[in-house]
Design a protein around this motif. Sequence first.
Motif, PDB file in Angstrom:
ATOM      1  N   TYR A  52      -8.976   6.189  32.517  1.00 22.57           N
ATOM      2  CA  TYR A  52      -8.888   7.562  33.021  1.00 22.57           C
ATOM      3  C   TYR A  52      -9.856   8.470  32.276  1.00 22.57           C
ATOM      4  O   TYR A  52     -10.400   9.428  32.839  1.00 22.57           O
ATOM      5  CB  TYR A  52      -7.453   8.064  32.852  1.00 22.57           C
ATOM      6  CG  TYR A  52      -7.180   9.450  33.401  1.00 22.57           C
ATOM      7  CD1 TYR A  52      -6.649   9.615  34.673  1.00 22.57           C
ATOM      8  CD2 TYR A  52      -7.434  10.590  32.638  1.00 22.57           C
ATOM      9  CE1 TYR A  52      -6.391  10.883  35.184  1.00 22.57           C
ATOM     10  CE2 TYR A  52      -7.181  11.859  33.136  1.00 22.57           C
ATOM     11  CZ  TYR A  52      -6.661  11.999  34.407  1.00 22.57           C
ATOM     12  OH  TYR A  52      -6.403  13.254  34.899  1.00 22.57           O
ATOM     13  N   HIS A  53     -10.102   8.160  30.986  1.00 22.61           N
ATOM     14  CA  HIS A  53     -10.924   9.017  30.134  1.00 22.61           C
ATOM     15  C   HIS A  53     -12.334   8.467  29.904  1.00 22.61           C
ATOM     16  O   HIS A  53     -13.100   9.069  29.147  1.00 22.61           O
ATOM     17  CB  HIS A  53     -10.243   9.207  28.769  1.00 22.61           C
ATOM     18  CG  HIS A  53      -8.881   9.829  28.851  1.00 22.61           C
ATOM     19  ND1 HIS A  53      -8.686  11.150  29.180  1.00 22.61           N
ATOM     20  CD2 HIS A  53      -7.647   9.296  28.648  1.00 22.61           C
ATOM     21  CE1 HIS A  53      -7.387  11.423  29.170  1.00 22.61           C
ATOM     22  NE2 HIS A  53      -6.735  10.315  28.856  1.00 22.61           N
ATOM     23  N   LEU A  54     -12.691   7.324  30.496  1.00 23.25           N
ATOM     24  CA  LEU A  54     -14.016   6.748  30.274  1.00 23.25           C
ATOM     25  C   LEU A  54     -15.000   7.320  31.298  1.00 23.25           C
ATOM     26  O   LEU A  54     -14.877   7.056  32.506  1.00 23.25           O
ATOM     27  CB  LEU A  54     -13.969   5.222  30.390  1.00 23.25           C
ATOM     28  CG  LEU A  54     -13.185   4.496  29.289  1.00 23.25           C
ATOM     29  CD1 LEU A  54     -13.173   2.987  29.549  1.00 23.25           C
ATOM     30  CD2 LEU A  54     -13.768   4.796  27.897  1.00 23.25           C
ATOM     31  N   PRO A  55     -15.984   8.079  30.868  1.00 20.22           N
ATOM     32  CA  PRO A  55     -16.850   8.789  31.820  1.00 20.22           C
ATOM     33  C   PRO A  55     -17.680   7.883  32.705  1.00 20.22           C
ATOM     34  O   PRO A  55     -18.062   8.280  33.810  1.00 20.22           O
ATOM     35  CB  PRO A  55     -17.738   9.650  30.911  1.00 20.22           C
ATOM     36  CG  PRO A  55     -17.700   8.990  29.577  1.00 20.22           C
ATOM     37  CD  PRO A  55     -16.343   8.369  29.451  1.00 20.22           C
ATOM     38  N   HIS A  56     -17.970   6.649  32.253  1.00 20.50           N
ATOM     39  CA  HIS A  56     -18.816   5.770  33.064  1.00 20.50           C
ATOM     40  C   HIS A  56     -18.036   5.056  34.158  1.00 20.50           C
ATOM     41  O   HIS A  56     -18.634   4.542  35.112  1.00 20.50           O
ATOM     42  CB  HIS A  56     -19.474   4.714  32.168  1.00 20.50           C
ATOM     43  CG  HIS A  56     -18.558   3.579  31.806  1.00 20.50           C
ATOM     44  ND1 HIS A  56     -17.549   3.714  30.875  1.00 20.50           N
ATOM     45  CD2 HIS A  56     -18.471   2.308  32.286  1.00 20.50           C
ATOM     46  CE1 HIS A  56     -16.891   2.561  30.776  1.00 20.50           C
ATOM     47  NE2 HIS A  56     -17.431   1.699  31.620  1.00 20.50           N
ATOM     48  N   TYR A  57     -16.693   5.015  34.037  1.00 25.58           N
ATOM     49  CA  TYR A  57     -15.903   4.160  34.917  1.00 25.58           C
ATOM     50  C   TYR A  57     -15.514   4.928  36.178  1.00 25.58           C
ATOM     51  O   TYR A  57     -14.384   5.372  36.354  1.00 25.58           O
ATOM     52  CB  TYR A  57     -14.661   3.630  34.182  1.00 25.58           C
ATOM     53  CG  TYR A  57     -14.030   2.450  34.888  1.00 25.58           C
ATOM     54  CD1 TYR A  57     -14.546   1.167  34.701  1.00 25.58           C
ATOM     55  CD2 TYR A  57     -12.967   2.613  35.748  1.00 25.58           C
ATOM     56  CE1 TYR A  57     -13.994   0.081  35.352  1.00 25.58           C
ATOM     57  CE2 TYR A  57     -12.410   1.533  36.413  1.00 25.58           C
ATOM     58  CZ  TYR A  57     -12.922   0.271  36.206  1.00 25.58           C
ATOM     59  OH  TYR A  57     -12.379  -0.807  36.863  1.00 25.58           O
ATOM     60  N   ASP A  89     -18.683  -6.264  37.100  1.00 27.96           N
ATOM     61  CA  ASP A  89     -19.627  -6.264  38.219  1.00 27.96           C
ATOM     62  C   ASP A  89     -19.731  -4.906  38.899  1.00 27.96           C
ATOM     63  O   ASP A  89     -20.779  -4.525  39.404  1.00 27.96           O
ATOM     64  CB  ASP A  89     -19.202  -7.308  39.258  1.00 27.96           C
ATOM     65  CG  ASP A  89     -19.332  -8.720  38.728  1.00 27.96           C
ATOM     66  OD1 ASP A  89     -20.206  -8.930  37.884  1.00 27.96           O
ATOM     67  OD2 ASP A  89     -18.572  -9.594  39.164  1.00 27.96           O
ATOM     68  N   VAL A  90     -18.622  -4.173  38.929  1.00 21.65           N
ATOM     69  CA  VAL A  90     -18.605  -2.924  39.693  1.00 21.65           C
ATOM     70  C   VAL A  90     -19.387  -1.828  38.989  1.00 21.65           C
ATOM     71  O   VAL A  90     -20.183  -1.109  39.600  1.00 21.65           O
ATOM     72  CB  VAL A  90     -17.157  -2.466  39.947  1.00 21.65           C
ATOM     73  CG1 VAL A  90     -17.130  -1.110  40.647  1.00 21.65           C
ATOM     74  CG2 VAL A  90     -16.417  -3.508  40.774  1.00 21.65           C
ATOM     75  N   VAL A  91     -19.188  -1.695  37.688  1.00 21.95           N
ATOM     76  CA  VAL A  91     -19.810  -0.573  36.977  1.00 21.95           C
ATOM     77  C   VAL A  91     -20.991  -0.986  36.118  1.00 21.95           C
ATOM     78  O   VAL A  91     -21.965  -0.266  35.980  1.00 21.95           O
ATOM     79  CB  VAL A  91     -18.760   0.155  36.101  1.00 21.95           C
ATOM     80  CG1 VAL A  91     -17.720   0.824  36.969  1.00 21.95           C
ATOM     81  CG2 VAL A  91     -18.099  -0.790  35.126  1.00 21.95           C
ATOM     82  N   HIS A  92     -20.926  -2.128  35.480  1.00 16.21           N
ATOM     83  CA  HIS A  92     -21.988  -2.703  34.635  1.00 16.21           C
ATOM     84  C   HIS A  92     -22.770  -1.626  33.890  1.00 16.21           C
ATOM     85  O   HIS A  92     -23.856  -1.223  34.298  1.00 16.21           O
ATOM     86  CB  HIS A  92     -22.932  -3.573  35.441  1.00 16.21           C
ATOM     87  CG  HIS A  92     -23.613  -4.610  34.582  1.00 16.21           C
ATOM     88  ND1 HIS A  92     -24.627  -4.304  33.721  1.00 16.21           N
ATOM     89  CD2 HIS A  92     -23.382  -5.934  34.445  1.00 16.21           C
ATOM     90  CE1 HIS A  92     -25.024  -5.394  33.085  1.00 16.21           C
ATOM     91  NE2 HIS A  92     -24.280  -6.403  33.504  1.00 16.21           N
ATOM     92  N   PHE A  93     -22.216  -1.186  32.779  1.00 17.06           N
ATOM     93  CA  PHE A  93     -22.776  -0.075  32.015  1.00 17.06           C
ATOM     94  C   PHE A  93     -23.160  -0.542  30.615  1.00 17.06           C
ATOM     95  O   PHE A  93     -22.412  -1.268  29.954  1.00 17.06           O
ATOM     96  CB  PHE A  93     -21.725   1.038  31.918  1.00 17.06           C
ATOM     97  CG  PHE A  93     -22.153   2.236  31.103  1.00 17.06           C
ATOM     98  CD1 PHE A  93     -22.898   3.247  31.667  1.00 17.06           C
ATOM     99  CD2 PHE A  93     -21.780   2.340  29.767  1.00 17.06           C
ATOM    100  CE1 PHE A  93     -23.286   4.349  30.919  1.00 17.06           C
ATOM    101  CE2 PHE A  93     -22.157   3.444  29.011  1.00 17.06           C
ATOM    102  CZ  PHE A  93     -22.908   4.450  29.585  1.00 17.06           C
ATOM    103  N   ALA A  94     -24.319  -0.160  30.165  1.00 16.81           N
ATOM    104  CA  ALA A  94     -24.753  -0.394  28.780  1.00 16.81           C
ATOM    105  C   ALA A  94     -25.468   0.871  28.327  1.00 16.81           C
ATOM    106  O   ALA A  94     -26.638   1.080  28.639  1.00 16.81           O
ATOM    107  CB  ALA A  94     -25.661  -1.613  28.677  1.00 16.81           C
ATOM    108  N   GLY A  95     -24.763   1.712  27.610  1.00 14.04           N
ATOM    109  CA  GLY A  95     -25.323   2.992  27.201  1.00 14.04           C
ATOM    110  C   GLY A  95     -24.453   3.634  26.145  1.00 14.04           C
ATOM    111  O   GLY A  95     -23.805   2.934  25.360  1.00 14.04           O
ATOM    112  N   ARG A  96     -24.449   4.964  26.116  1.00  9.98           N
ATOM    113  CA  ARG A  96     -23.700   5.688  25.100  1.00  9.98           C
ATOM    114  C   ARG A  96     -22.765   6.698  25.785  1.00  9.98           C
ATOM    115  O   ARG A  96     -23.095   7.232  26.851  1.00  9.98           O
ATOM    116  CB  ARG A  96     -24.644   6.400  24.125  1.00  9.98           C
ATOM    117  CG  ARG A  96     -25.656   5.461  23.477  1.00  9.98           C
ATOM    118  CD  ARG A  96     -26.419   6.144  22.352  1.00  9.98           C
ATOM    119  NE  ARG A  96     -25.557   6.424  21.201  1.00  9.98           N
ATOM    120  CZ  ARG A  96     -25.246   5.513  20.280  1.00  9.98           C
ATOM    121  NH1 ARG A  96     -25.706   4.275  20.369  1.00  9.98           N
ATOM    122  NH2 ARG A  96     -24.464   5.840  19.257  1.00  9.98           N
ATOM    123  N   ILE A  97     -21.606   6.912  25.164  1.00  9.57           N
ATOM    124  CA  ILE A  97     -20.659   7.902  25.666  1.00  9.57           C
ATOM    125  C   ILE A  97     -20.255   8.796  24.503  1.00  9.57           C
ATOM    126  O   ILE A  97     -20.380   8.412  23.330  1.00  9.57           O
ATOM    127  CB  ILE A  97     -19.401   7.256  26.290  1.00  9.57           C
ATOM    128  CG1 ILE A  97     -18.574   6.544  25.221  1.00  9.57           C
ATOM    129  CG2 ILE A  97     -19.793   6.303  27.411  1.00  9.57           C
ATOM    130  CD1 ILE A  97     -17.193   6.122  25.703  1.00  9.57           C
TER     131      ILE A  97
END
Length: 278
Positions: A52-57, A89-97
């Motif tokens: 709920y709190h993860l900005p990339h998801y 597979d749906v979001v596949h994120f590699a970055g910074r939050i």
Amino acid sequence: MSFADPIEPLGQAVRRSGYALVSHPVRTADDWREAESALAESRTIAVGADYYHLPHYWPGQGRIHALHVVAVHDPDRDGETVGLMDLGDVVHFAGRIPVADLHRAMHGTDVGQSWYELRPAGPTAPYEPRELASQLTGPGDDWLSGTELMDALRERLDDYLDQVGSRGRASSTRQSDWGLGQRLPLGLWWYHHTLRWFARHLWARGAVGTSAPLSPEYVELAADDVLAIRNLIMRLGAMGATAARARAFRAQLETRLTDAAAHLQAAAAPSDRSGAAR
């Protein structure tokens, strides 16, 4: 029918490789400080966070309180951002939050959050081909094998379709309060990915010249079947048994249940032929 969180079988698997997957529950900011110390030591950890709190998801951020596991690493010196890897597979994120978002995801709400680390835990005990084949084709021990799961779904399919059809919206309840109608699609989603990652493991063994005891091609086909079964159960549950297209969807669901069992049996066949499996 109940499903284990994938962390449970993953922990069993890494233990066979000589490591322990250690879970640290997080309920408060004080519980999280040990994880911050690990990050400060340049270690990568995994966290089961409230997405709920993860900005990339984007599929669930701001809508649903439920757990999602990601890898966290490399906090910056100012303590404002942290590296995050999500290989889904749906979001596949590699970055910074922002670190503030991670804090909210870890202890701003209580949905059973934890952080995880690997520790050396003694000698390895690799799986024997017999064990791997049994997990696909049974009989299982405490948990169903893949073919037993297909049989169990077929045996009580009408009941499961009713449960899925009458489930409430996931956003209306916390994951810990979900009933079978919500947990069944999630469990099949987990099993689909379990098979996909197992197939990749078998492909990797072949790539480095180690013979794979099972057929990765058929494991991948079974993973595709399980995803189709999940989606068909959700569609049938939503449309109801009296809908005009229900018979066609039901026939396709029965076919994919049969296909999944056949592909799981075929995946275990190399081990069967070698005499290593039952």
